[in-house]
Motif scaffolding. Structure first.
Motif, PDB file in Angstrom:
ATOM      1  N   ARG A  81       0.812  -1.214   0.000  1.00 47.40           N
ATOM      2  CA  ARG A  81       0.000   0.000   0.000  1.00 47.40           C
ATOM      3  C   ARG A  81       0.849   1.269   0.000  1.00 47.40           C
ATOM      4  NH1 ARG A  81      -2.530  -3.807   3.072  1.00 47.40           N
ATOM      5  NH2 ARG A  81      -4.714  -4.245   2.557  1.00 47.40           N
ATOM      6  N   LYS A  82       2.136   1.113   0.262  1.00 47.19           N
ATOM      7  CA  LYS A  82       3.026   2.281   0.280  1.00 47.19           C
ATOM      8  C   LYS A  82       3.248   2.786  -1.144  1.00 47.19           C
ATOM      9  CE  LYS A  82       7.451   3.879   2.138  1.00 47.19           C
ATOM     10  NZ  LYS A  82       8.669   3.504   2.880  1.00 47.19           N
ATOM     11  N   LYS A  83       3.047   4.071  -1.353  1.00 42.33           N
ATOM     12  CA  LYS A  83       3.138   4.651  -2.695  1.00 42.33           C
ATOM     13  C   LYS A  83       4.581   4.717  -3.185  1.00 42.33           C
ATOM     14  CE  LYS A  83      -1.271   5.439  -3.210  1.00 42.33           C
ATOM     15  NZ  LYS A  83      -2.048   4.704  -4.228  1.00 42.33           N
ATOM     16  N   ASN A  84       5.492   5.144  -2.343  1.00 38.49           N
ATOM     17  CA  ASN A  84       6.889   5.345  -2.766  1.00 38.49           C
ATOM     18  C   ASN A  84       7.745   4.145  -2.361  1.00 38.49           C
ATOM     19  OD1 ASN A  84       6.438   7.991  -3.823  1.00 38.49           O
ATOM     20  ND2 ASN A  84       6.391   8.768  -1.715  1.00 38.49           N
ATOM     21  N   ARG A  85       7.692   3.129  -3.186  1.00 36.47           N
ATOM     22  CA  ARG A  85       8.535   1.950  -2.962  1.00 36.47           C
ATOM     23  C   ARG A  85       9.771   2.083  -3.843  1.00 36.47           C
ATOM     24  NH1 ARG A  85       4.948  -2.767  -4.580  1.00 36.47           N
ATOM     25  NH2 ARG A  85       3.405  -1.251  -5.285  1.00 36.47           N
ATOM     26  N   GLU A  86      10.930   2.207  -3.217  1.00 39.86           N
ATOM     27  CA  GLU A  86      12.165   2.482  -3.966  1.00 39.86           C
ATOM     28  C   GLU A  86      12.477   1.380  -4.964  1.00 39.86           C
ATOM     29  OE1 GLU A  86      13.821   5.283  -3.977  1.00 39.86           O
ATOM     30  OE2 GLU A  86      12.343   6.072  -2.572  1.00 39.86           O
ATOM     31  N   GLY A  87      12.320   0.121  -4.532  1.00 35.97           N
ATOM     32  CA  GLY A  87      12.610  -0.992  -5.427  1.00 35.97           C
ATOM     33  C   GLY A  87      11.682  -1.004  -6.626  1.00 35.97           C
ATOM     34  N   PHE A  88      10.410  -0.752  -6.383  1.00 34.26           N
ATOM     35  CA  PHE A  88       9.424  -0.762  -7.459  1.00 34.26           C
ATOM     36  C   PHE A  88       9.689   0.364  -8.461  1.00 34.26           C
ATOM     37  CE2 PHE A  88       5.030  -0.049  -9.134  1.00 34.26           C
ATOM     38  CZ  PHE A  88       4.884  -1.294  -9.720  1.00 34.26           C
ATOM     39  N   LYS A  89      10.039   1.567  -7.944  1.00 33.99           N
ATOM     40  CA  LYS A  89      10.361   2.689  -8.829  1.00 33.99           C
ATOM     41  C   LYS A  89      11.604   2.371  -9.661  1.00 33.99           C
ATOM     42  CE  LYS A  89      10.467   6.071  -5.795  1.00 33.99           C
ATOM     43  NZ  LYS A  89      10.571   7.448  -5.270  1.00 33.99           N
ATOM     44  N   SER A  90      12.563   1.685  -9.048  1.00 33.26           N
ATOM     45  CA  SER A  90      13.783   1.301  -9.761  1.00 33.26           C
ATOM     46  C   SER A  90      13.464   0.302 -10.877  1.00 33.26           C
ATOM     47  CB  SER A  90      14.783   0.689  -8.773  1.00 33.26           C
ATOM     48  OG  SER A  90      15.916   0.191  -9.438  1.00 33.26           O
ATOM     49  N   LEU A  91      12.523  -0.597 -10.615  1.00 35.13           N
ATOM     50  CA  LEU A  91      12.106  -1.586 -11.612  1.00 35.13           C
ATOM     51  C   LEU A  91      11.502  -0.888 -12.837  1.00 35.13           C
ATOM     52  CD1 LEU A  91      11.476  -4.537 -12.477  1.00 35.13           C
ATOM     53  CD2 LEU A  91       9.317  -4.328 -11.230  1.00 35.13           C
ATOM     54  N   ILE A  92      10.604   0.069 -12.620  1.00 30.67           N
ATOM     55  CA  ILE A  92       9.959   0.796 -13.720  1.00 30.67           C
ATOM     56  C   ILE A  92      10.993   1.578 -14.527  1.00 30.67           C
ATOM     57  CG2 ILE A  92       8.278   2.582 -14.317  1.00 30.67           C
ATOM     58  CD1 ILE A  92       7.003   0.032 -13.304  1.00 30.67           C
ATOM     59  N   SER A  93      11.920   2.231 -13.812  1.00 29.41           N
ATOM     60  CA  SER A  93      12.959   3.033 -14.475  1.00 29.41           C
ATOM     61  C   SER A  93      13.831   2.155 -15.363  1.00 29.41           C
ATOM     62  CB  SER A  93      13.812   3.738 -13.426  1.00 29.41           C
ATOM     63  OG  SER A  93      14.876   4.434 -14.026  1.00 29.41           O
ATOM     64  N   ALA A  94      14.228   0.996 -14.837  1.00 26.15           N
ATOM     65  CA  ALA A  94      15.069   0.074 -15.609  1.00 26.15           C
ATOM     66  C   ALA A  94      14.312  -0.480 -16.812  1.00 26.15           C
ATOM     67  CB  ALA A  94      15.552  -1.062 -14.713  1.00 26.15           C
ATOM     68  N   ALA A  95      12.997  -0.660 -16.657  1.00 29.28           N
ATOM     69  CA  ALA A  95      12.181  -1.165 -17.760  1.00 29.28           C
ATOM     70  C   ALA A  95      12.173  -0.172 -18.923  1.00 29.28           C
ATOM     71  CB  ALA A  95      10.760  -1.436 -17.285  1.00 29.28           C
ATOM     72  N   TYR A  96      12.047   1.112 -18.625  1.00 31.65           N
ATOM     73  CA  TYR A  96      12.059   2.134 -19.668  1.00 31.65           C
ATOM     74  C   TYR A  96      13.419   2.194 -20.360  1.00 31.65           C
ATOM     75  CZ  TYR A  96       7.473   4.192 -18.834  1.00 31.65           C
ATOM     76  OH  TYR A  96       6.115   4.415 -18.773  1.00 31.65           O
ATOM     77  N   SER A  97      14.463   1.820 -19.626  1.00 40.61           N
ATOM     78  CA  SER A  97      15.822   1.845 -20.195  1.00 40.61           C
ATOM     79  C   SER A  97      16.139   0.583 -20.979  1.00 40.61           C
ATOM     80  CB  SER A  97      16.851   2.024 -19.069  1.00 40.61           C
ATOM     81  OG  SER A  97      16.612   3.215 -18.356  1.00 40.61           O
ATOM     82  N   LYS A  98      15.188  -0.384 -20.972  1.00 50.00           N
ATOM     83  CA  LYS A  98      15.364  -1.650 -21.707  1.00 50.00           C
ATOM     84  C   LYS A  98      16.631  -2.395 -21.272  1.00 50.00           C
ATOM     85  CE  LYS A  98      11.864  -1.667 -24.707  1.00 50.00           C
ATOM     86  NZ  LYS A  98      10.935  -2.788 -24.898  1.00 50.00           N
ATOM     87  N   GLU A  99      16.814  -2.491 -19.951  1.00 45.65           N
ATOM     88  CA  GLU A  99      18.019  -3.133 -19.418  1.00 45.65           C
ATOM     89  C   GLU A  99      17.862  -4.651 -19.285  1.00 45.65           C
ATOM     90  OE1 GLU A  99      19.057  -1.223 -15.779  1.00 45.65           O
ATOM     91  OE2 GLU A  99      19.154   0.786 -16.662  1.00 45.65           O
ATOM     92  N   PHE A 100      16.665  -5.159 -19.557  1.00 38.49           N
ATOM     93  CA  PHE A 100      16.437  -6.596 -19.399  1.00 38.49           C
ATOM     94  C   PHE A 100      15.326  -7.038 -20.350  1.00 38.49           C
ATOM     95  CE2 PHE A 100      14.462  -4.104 -16.010  1.00 38.49           C
ATOM     96  CZ  PHE A 100      13.112  -4.309 -16.270  1.00 38.49           C
ATOM     97  N   ASP A 101      15.180  -8.375 -20.487  1.00 36.63           N
ATOM     98  CA  ASP A 101      14.206  -8.925 -21.437  1.00 36.63           C
ATOM     99  C   ASP A 101      12.870  -9.286 -20.785  1.00 36.63           C
ATOM    100  OD1 ASP A 101      16.081  -9.001 -23.667  1.00 36.63           O
ATOM    101  OD2 ASP A 101      17.085 -10.589 -22.524  1.00 36.63           O
ATOM    102  N   PHE A 102      12.904  -9.598 -19.499  1.00 34.39           N
ATOM    103  CA  PHE A 102      11.667  -9.980 -18.817  1.00 34.39           C
ATOM    104  C   PHE A 102      11.801  -9.678 -17.318  1.00 34.39           C
ATOM    105  CE2 PHE A 102      14.379 -13.711 -18.614  1.00 34.39           C
ATOM    106  CZ  PHE A 102      14.222 -14.163 -17.316  1.00 34.39           C
TER     107      PHE A 102
END
Length: 507
Positions: A56-77
């Motif tokens: 329920r916490k809005k600012n989850r550092e790990g989750f924000k890092s996951l989204i950022s890395a996804a936009y950078s196309k750093e992984f396949d899945f």
């Protein structure tokens, strides 16, 4: 969906994990993810973790890092343990799935080996089943932390069972479970009495007054001992319902693992033997008065003409002077046939005694061959069930594919999608039903191998068989039930005794 079409060899992924409290661990999630990735010859290049963070916490550092890395196309899945690690609120699921769908990055749930896809979210929303699904997931994942401890044979909390004392590491420097000698002697007596076919109440009445930690024994306290594998050296969780008085769950729901912490007082085979006695009584396969009856051949004696079981009836009366008149009889209610109970007992005893001298080794072989025959029959049943399970699984996959097609076609009507959704749920129920039956049969095989075929347990029965006192009717009744499969009586009153195993060849 076939994951091999998505997780092709050589792909690189990231693992995202989260748990809500610092008391929980990530072991279960990580183990599941790495096992799945290894299965498809892919690799995890990074672990992104939110430890002790509520969904329920809005600012989850790990989750924000996951989204950022996804936009950078750093992984396949992305691989997650389950979708509850991402969010609890359906709208958040939709947003995340839509984002990853646009970026063309698949998300894999390792728990179910399934695709956490965008279309399936819409389907769930249409069915309005998200809320229940999420609540179920919360329940499952809350238990996973305790399960991880249990699977490692570690202490899972609470007071030690009667007969033991638990000392945590912080108090003595070493975590340990110790035997309380006086209590454990009482525990051994409980198991011995139970193996001799005494019920819970009967055992409680035979225990010393107020010897259960200063309190009187009762049937629940006896039941807690008999049904607890702790005494065989096993940690177990999920054995009981939380809001039902001392009610035991189905064994398939338990988590039960051997623990090096616990000094066992009986073997797991002995405990399983007692457990099987409990289940048979609980499921009414063994009636309450099954052993405590003067009619030794009850549930064994059959009428040859109609194949009905004969029932015992005591027609004796006692005069004022104490003289007994009349007889005890076995009656066939369908044929109205009668046979003198004492004569039937005497005949059966003669047959019984004629086999008491059979060599132990030969009898063990006969018993084990009989058990092996049952095991082979069950294995054949499992093969048939697995074929049916596979067919239903294929139907389910086809239904899922059809649902995915519907979401890609703009003109599909909502009613059609709902019908497919209902079909999917029914097929899923069938698949789970087959899986449960197959697991039950595998559990039965495990019991037959470890208990019924166990040489030491057979030898214990044979010691009773070969030294049976003919004056102890309850013990003799138990032996009759173990040795004889059925006893057929004909019109002339002649008995034919059929053994559960081939003792004629063992003679």
């Amino acid at each position: 969906m076939d994951l091999s079409k998505i997780l092709t060899p050589g792909l690189k992924g990231v693992f995202y994990g989260r748990h809500s409290t610092h008391k929980q661990v990530m072991d279960t999630q990580l183990r599941s993810a790495y096992e799945l990735v290894e299965k498809y010859d892919c690799t995890i290049i990074e672990k992104i973790l939110d430890k002790g963070v509520s969904s329920r916490k809005k600012n989850r550092e790990g989750f924000k890092s996951l989204i950022s890395a996804a936009y950078s196309k750093e992984f396949d899945f992305v691989i997650i343990y389950s979708h509850s690690r991402i969010a609890r609120i359906p709208e958040e699921h939709d947003t995340f799935r839509a984002t990853m769908h646009i970026l063309d990055i698949p998300i894999i749930e390792s728990e179910t080996e399934s695709l956490y896809d965008f279309g399936d979210t819409i389907f769930r929303a249409i069915k309005d089943g998200v809320a229940k699904y999420e609540l179920d997931k919360i329940r499952v994942n809350t238990k996973n932390a305790i399960q991880t401890l249990a699977e490692k044979g570690r202490w899972t909390g609470g007071r030690a069972p009667f007969g033991y004392k638990y000392t945590p590491k912080k108090m003595s420097g070493t975590e340990k479970v110790e035997i309380i000698d006086l209590e454990i002697e009482l525990v051994k007596k409980v198991f011995d009495l139970y193996k001799n076919n005494n019920g819970f109440t009967s055992i409680a009445n035979q225990m010393p007054p107020n010897s259960h930690r200063g309190k009187a024994w009762n049937k629940d306290r006896v039941k807690n001992i008999i049904t607890n594998p702790f005494y065989a050296g096993y940690i177990s969780i999920r054995r009981k319902y939380e809001n039902k008085h001392n009610a035991i769950k189905d064994r398939l729901e338990w988590v039960m693992e051997k623990s090096s912490l616990i000094p066992a007082i009986l073997s797991i085979e002995e405990w399983e033997y007692c457990w099987s006695m409990y289940i048979n009584k609980k499921d009414r396969k063994v009636p309450p008065k099954h052993f405590k009856t003067a009619f030794l051949l009850t549930s064994l004696l059959k009428c040859q003409n109609c194949d009905n079981l004969l029932t015992g009836k005591d027609q004796r009366t006692t005069s004022n002077q104490g003289k007994i008149y009349g007889k005890r009889l076995y009656l066939c209610k369908k044929c109205n046939y009668k046979i003198d109970a004492d004569d039937a007992h005497d005949t059966t005893l003669k047959v019984f005694k004629s086999y008491q001298g059979v060599e132990t080794v030969k009898v063990i072989t006969a018993v084990q061959e009989n058990v092996e025959g049952e095991i082979n029959n069950i294995r054949g049943n499992i093969e048939v069930l697995e074929a049916s399970w596979k067919r239903e699984k294929e139907k389910l996959q086809l239904c899922i594919i059809e649902i995915e097609k519907c979401f890609k076609e703009k003109d599909q009507k909502e009613a059609h999608i709902k019908i497919l959704g209902i079909t999917k749920e029914r097929l899923l129920d069938k698949v789970h039903q087959f899986e449960r039956i197959i697991e039950e049969k595998r559990t039965r095989i495990k019991f037959l191998v470890e208990v019924q075929k166990n040489q030491s347990l057979i030898e214990e029965q044979l010691r009773n068989f070969q030294t049976a006192s003919l004056s102890q009717s309850q013990e003799l009744r138990a032996l009759f039930l173990y040795v004889f499969e059925e006893i057929i009586v004909n019109d002339a009153g002649h008995l034919h005794c059929k053994f559960r195993f081939n003792l004629d060849e063992a003679k």
